[in-house]
Design a protein around this motif. Structure first.
Motif, PDB file in Angstrom:
ATOM      1  N   UNK A 132       0.838  -1.199   0.000  1.00 43.76           N
ATOM      2  CA  UNK A 132       0.000   0.000   0.000  1.00 43.76           C
ATOM      3  C   UNK A 132       0.874   1.250   0.000  1.00 43.76           C
ATOM      4  N   UNK A 133       0.585   2.241  -0.868  1.00 43.54           N
ATOM      5  CA  UNK A 133       1.456   3.416  -1.014  1.00 43.54           C
ATOM      6  C   UNK A 133       1.629   4.224   0.269  1.00 43.54           C
ATOM      7  N   UNK A 145       1.557   7.431   9.975  1.00 43.77           N
ATOM      8  CA  UNK A 145       1.919   7.364   8.556  1.00 43.77           C
ATOM      9  C   UNK A 145       2.747   8.572   8.142  1.00 43.77           C
ATOM     10  N   UNK A 146       2.666   9.633   8.906  1.00 47.43           N
ATOM     11  CA  UNK A 146       3.501  10.800   8.655  1.00 47.43           C
ATOM     12  C   UNK A 146       4.868  10.587   9.302  1.00 47.43           C
ATOM     13  N   UNK A 147       5.918  11.181   8.734  1.00 42.09           N
ATOM     14  CA  UNK A 147       5.906  12.220   7.708  1.00 42.09           C
ATOM     15  C   UNK A 147       5.876  11.710   6.262  1.00 42.09           C
ATOM     16  N   UNK A 148       6.194  10.429   6.037  1.00 39.62           N
ATOM     17  CA  UNK A 148       6.378   9.972   4.662  1.00 39.62           C
ATOM     18  C   UNK A 148       5.100  10.047   3.837  1.00 39.62           C
ATOM     19  N   UNK A 149       3.951   9.835   4.466  1.00 38.18           N
ATOM     20  CA  UNK A 149       2.689   9.873   3.714  1.00 38.18           C
ATOM     21  C   UNK A 149       2.409  11.261   3.156  1.00 38.18           C
ATOM     22  N   UNK A 150       3.063  12.285   3.705  1.00 38.91           N
ATOM     23  CA  UNK A 150       2.789  13.650   3.260  1.00 38.91           C
ATOM     24  C   UNK A 150       3.747  14.182   2.222  1.00 38.91           C
ATOM     25  N   UNK A 151       4.762  13.398   1.845  1.00 37.91           N
ATOM     26  CA  UNK A 151       5.737  13.904   0.880  1.00 37.91           C
ATOM     27  C   UNK A 151       5.371  13.455  -0.539  1.00 37.91           C
ATOM     28  N   UNK A 152       6.021  14.086  -1.522  1.00 35.68           N
ATOM     29  CA  UNK A 152       5.831  13.843  -2.956  1.00 35.68           C
ATOM     30  C   UNK A 152       4.545  14.521  -3.440  1.00 35.68           C
ATOM     31  N   UNK A 153       4.562  14.870  -4.713  1.00 37.84           N
ATOM     32  CA  UNK A 153       3.492  15.670  -5.283  1.00 37.84           C
ATOM     33  C   UNK A 153       2.247  14.904  -5.648  1.00 37.84           C
ATOM     34  N   UNK A 154       1.241  15.597  -6.199  1.00 34.00           N
ATOM     35  CA  UNK A 154      -0.066  14.980  -6.490  1.00 34.00           C
ATOM     36  C   UNK A 154      -0.013  13.910  -7.571  1.00 34.00           C
ATOM     37  N   UNK A 162      -3.228   9.814  -1.425  1.00 31.54           N
ATOM     38  CA  UNK A 162      -3.760  10.826  -0.503  1.00 31.54           C
ATOM     39  C   UNK A 162      -5.084  11.379  -1.004  1.00 31.54           C
ATOM     40  N   UNK A 163      -5.158  11.617  -2.297  1.00 29.02           N
ATOM     41  CA  UNK A 163      -6.399  12.151  -2.873  1.00 29.02           C
ATOM     42  C   UNK A 163      -7.540  11.149  -2.701  1.00 29.02           C
ATOM     43  N   UNK A 164      -7.269   9.865  -2.940  1.00 26.61           N
ATOM     44  CA  UNK A 164      -8.313   8.844  -2.788  1.00 26.61           C
ATOM     45  C   UNK A 164      -8.741   8.728  -1.325  1.00 26.61           C
ATOM     46  N   UNK A 165      -7.793   8.778  -0.422  1.00 23.99           N
ATOM     47  CA  UNK A 165      -8.102   8.686   1.005  1.00 23.99           C
ATOM     48  C   UNK A 165      -8.948   9.875   1.446  1.00 23.99           C
ATOM     49  N   UNK A 166      -8.593  11.066   0.976  1.00 29.43           N
ATOM     50  CA  UNK A 166      -9.341  12.263   1.364  1.00 29.43           C
ATOM     51  C   UNK A 166     -10.789  12.179   0.881  1.00 29.43           C
ATOM     52  N   UNK A 175      -6.985  18.427   5.502  1.00 32.37           N
ATOM     53  CA  UNK A 175      -7.588  17.845   6.702  1.00 32.37           C
ATOM     54  C   UNK A 175      -7.115  16.403   6.903  1.00 32.37           C
ATOM     55  N   UNK A 176      -6.958  15.672   5.799  1.00 33.19           N
ATOM     56  CA  UNK A 176      -6.470  14.300   5.900  1.00 33.19           C
ATOM     57  C   UNK A 176      -5.090  14.280   6.560  1.00 33.19           C
ATOM     58  N   UNK A 177      -4.216  15.196   6.146  1.00 31.41           N
ATOM     59  CA  UNK A 177      -2.876  15.243   6.733  1.00 31.41           C
ATOM     60  C   UNK A 177      -2.941  15.598   8.215  1.00 31.41           C
ATOM     61  N   UNK A 178      -3.854  16.466   8.588  1.00 32.70           N
ATOM     62  CA  UNK A 178      -4.023  16.799  10.008  1.00 32.70           C
ATOM     63  C   UNK A 178      -4.495  15.570  10.775  1.00 32.70           C
ATOM     64  N   UNK A 179      -5.421  14.808  10.174  1.00 34.77           N
ATOM     65  CA  UNK A 179      -5.905  13.586  10.805  1.00 34.77           C
ATOM     66  C   UNK A 179      -4.777  12.574  10.950  1.00 34.77           C
ATOM     67  N   UNK A 180      -4.001  12.382   9.894  1.00 32.07           N
ATOM     68  CA  UNK A 180      -2.903  11.412   9.940  1.00 32.07           C
ATOM     69  C   UNK A 180      -1.819  11.827  10.918  1.00 32.07           C
ATOM     70  N   UNK A 181      -1.810  13.098  11.299  1.00 33.19           N
ATOM     71  CA  UNK A 181      -0.844  13.557  12.292  1.00 33.19           C
ATOM     72  C   UNK A 181      -1.160  13.096  13.700  1.00 33.19           C
ATOM     73  N   UNK A 182      -2.406  12.623  13.930  1.00 29.81           N
ATOM     74  CA  UNK A 182      -2.795  12.176  15.273  1.00 29.81           C
ATOM     75  C   UNK A 182      -3.365  10.751  15.276  1.00 29.81           C
ATOM     76  N   UNK A 183      -3.461  10.136  14.105  1.00 29.31           N
ATOM     77  CA  UNK A 183      -4.049   8.793  13.999  1.00 29.31           C
ATOM     78  C   UNK A 183      -2.951   7.749  13.937  1.00 29.31           C
ATOM     79  N   UNK A 184      -2.810   6.984  15.020  1.00 26.21           N
ATOM     80  CA  UNK A 184      -1.825   5.907  15.072  1.00 26.21           C
ATOM     81  C   UNK A 184      -2.419   4.616  14.506  1.00 26.21           C
TER      82      UNK A 184
END
Length: 489
Positions: A132-133, A145-154, A162-166, A175-184
């Motif tokens: 899974x990406x 999943x952060x920080x790696x889930x938040x890098x690289x472009x669209x 990220x777009x599909x998850x959002x 908002x997804x990135x904010x959620x992933x910042x607190x979701x273990x």
């Protein structure tokens, strides 16, 4: 096969899932007790179970004295057919309702609407999907999943995921990135590992830790939920401990030392040492030596500093993942003469240095080398390393007169030759005494270990009134071993 297990029924799966949730909640209750004793800066003060106002994150809630509280969704699976990946998180429920991620996102929005900080977790025995990406780059130390889930472009694989998850969660990408910042993503937490974690924390809290004691705690949670209790307070938990006769001894400080893989107990330890990134190797199995510029000497200095951070604490539970030489070094850092009592979980049992034992004399075989005045000692318990050690001593031309091979009294190395703590302590004392007797005329000891982790810890704890000792680690190279630690015994 007539004796093969049958697939569980729907009610069997449901019951197993409930038991898993009650065990997670009982783990929280034990944490409340420990925090009451140890007084951390922001203790866990109560546990919620299927509490109101938490949306889909109401399975187990860790209430802290100050925010953030931890809201956990607990998901049990009977097999490994459904790993945690995009499909698992974004698929509608079996009844056509919102997906798991959509429910978590909705609960997150509700819980943070007033500006409150939260900590969220998906706790499951399902394993991460390595293809899974986003899931594949989960940080095993933080479970985020952060920080790696938040890098690289669209246009990248991560960006498209990220777009599909959002979209699937019904939030914006920000908002997804904010959620992933607190979701273990607390993944791969199978029931047996969860039981071992609870067992260790019960030991640390001064509770009985046998299987029936663990079951009694989880059953109490189930009864409380059935009786309508949604918050398990300190008073309720303390009464349960009294009613269930779970109190056994003093609370123990927790020392976490990880060199192979992150320790799930580290965030609850009184002192933790994480060297997982400083050991060479892609997997826990392949990590056998420090990765430059890190050195064995630096690791020894860190281990030997632990007593300073646990000053005043003599009852200590050791957790983490480490090999023979670091375990021995840890035991030596808290030697018996210091008054410390160490305990470690070994194959579902607690091995404590204070366990009662009857004296045992190990089986001894001596090999003459005639290369110098030193003594080499091989602990041959799980396997017999004699051939490899003799080759190493000769190839390296170490100043060794003889190799002393010590095995369990019955003779023959087997991986199950030490059944319990009493046998382990008896063997550790017998080995120490045999080395003391043999080393009187030798200026130095070269020590090689091949046995259970717990035995290495117990042996290091009792390694006193012996000559200065070099402890070697099996590094799985052409040379077999390399010197790891120098112990002034």
């Amino acid at each position: 096969m007539s004796g093969a297990l049958q697939p569980p029924s729907r009610s069997g799966v449901r019951i197993a899932g409930d038991l898993y949730q009650w065990l997670v909640a009982w783990h929280g209750c034990v944490t409340v007790l420990r925090d009451q004793t140890l007084r951390p800066a922001n203790p866990i003060v109560a546990i919620g179970v299927e509490a109101d106002g938490a949306g889909n994150l109401d399975d187990v809630i860790f209430y802290r004295a100050q925010p953030p509280n931890s809201y956990e969704q607990v998901k049990y699976a009977v097999d490994s057919a459904t790993p945690v990946n995009e499909d698992y998180l974004l698929s509608p429920s079996p009844t056509g309702g919102p997906s798991i991620l959509a429910k978590i996102a909705a609960a997150w929005r509700s819980l943070t609407a007033s500006g409150s900080q939260v900590d969220l977790a998906l706790v499951t025995n399902r394993h991460p999907d390595p293809g899974d990406p986003l899931i594949r780059d989960r940080d095993s130390r933080t479970q985020l999943l952060l920080p790696k889930a938040g890098v690289h472009g669209p246009r990248s694989d991560r960006g498209k995921a990220r777009q599909r998850w959002a979209v699937g969660a019904g939030v914006s990408e920000q908002e997804l990135l904010e959620l992933l910042g607190v979701l273990r993503f607390d993944l791969g937490r199978d029931p047996q590992h969860l039981r071992e974690l609870v067992q260790l924390l019960m030991l640390a809290a001064g509770l009985r830790y046998e299987d029936h004691a663990i079951d009694a705690g989880a059953d109490w949670v189930a009864r409380m939920v059935r009786d309508g209790y949604k918050t398990l307070s300190l008073d309720l938990i303390e009464k349960a401990v009294q009613d269930l006769d779970l109190k056994q001894g003093p609370a123990r400080a927790v020392l976490s030392i990880a060199t192979l893989k992150p320790d799930p107990v580290a965030d609850q330890a009184d002192w933790s040492l994480d060297w997982t990134d400083r050991f060479d190797g892609a997997t826990a199995y392949s990590k056998r030596r420090p990765k430059a510029p890190a050195t064995w000497a630096q690791l020894q200095a860190d281990i030997e500093a632990a007593p300073m951070f646990l000053r005043g604490k003599t009852d200590i539970a050791v957790t983490g993942s480490l090999r023979q030489a670091p375990a021995f070094c840890t035991g030596a850092a808290f030697r018996m003469v210091s008054g410390a009592d160490l305990a470690i979980l070994q194959r579902g049992q607690v091995w404590s240095t204070s366990a009662d034992y009857e004296a045992a004399t190990p089986a001894i075989v001596e090999h003459s080398l005639g290369q110098g005045p030193d003594l080499a000692v091989a602990i041959a318990v799980a396997t017999d390393p004699t051939t490899d050690i003799l080759r190493y001593l000769r190839d390296q031309q170490l100043s060794v007169g003889s190799l002393l091979v010590l095995a369990p009294p019955a003779g023959g190395a087997k991986d199950n030759s030490i059944p319990d703590a009493s046998t382990a302590n008896a063997l550790a004392v017998g080995i120490r005494d045999a080395v003391r007797e043999t080393v009187r005329t030798a200026p130095h000891v070269h020590l090689f270990l091949a046995g259970p982790l717990g035995l290495a810890l117990l042996l290091g704890h009792r390694w006193n009134r012996i000559r200065p000792t070099t402890v070697y680690e099996d590094v799985a190279t052409a040379d077999f071993y390399e010197p790891a630690f120098f112990i002034d015994a």
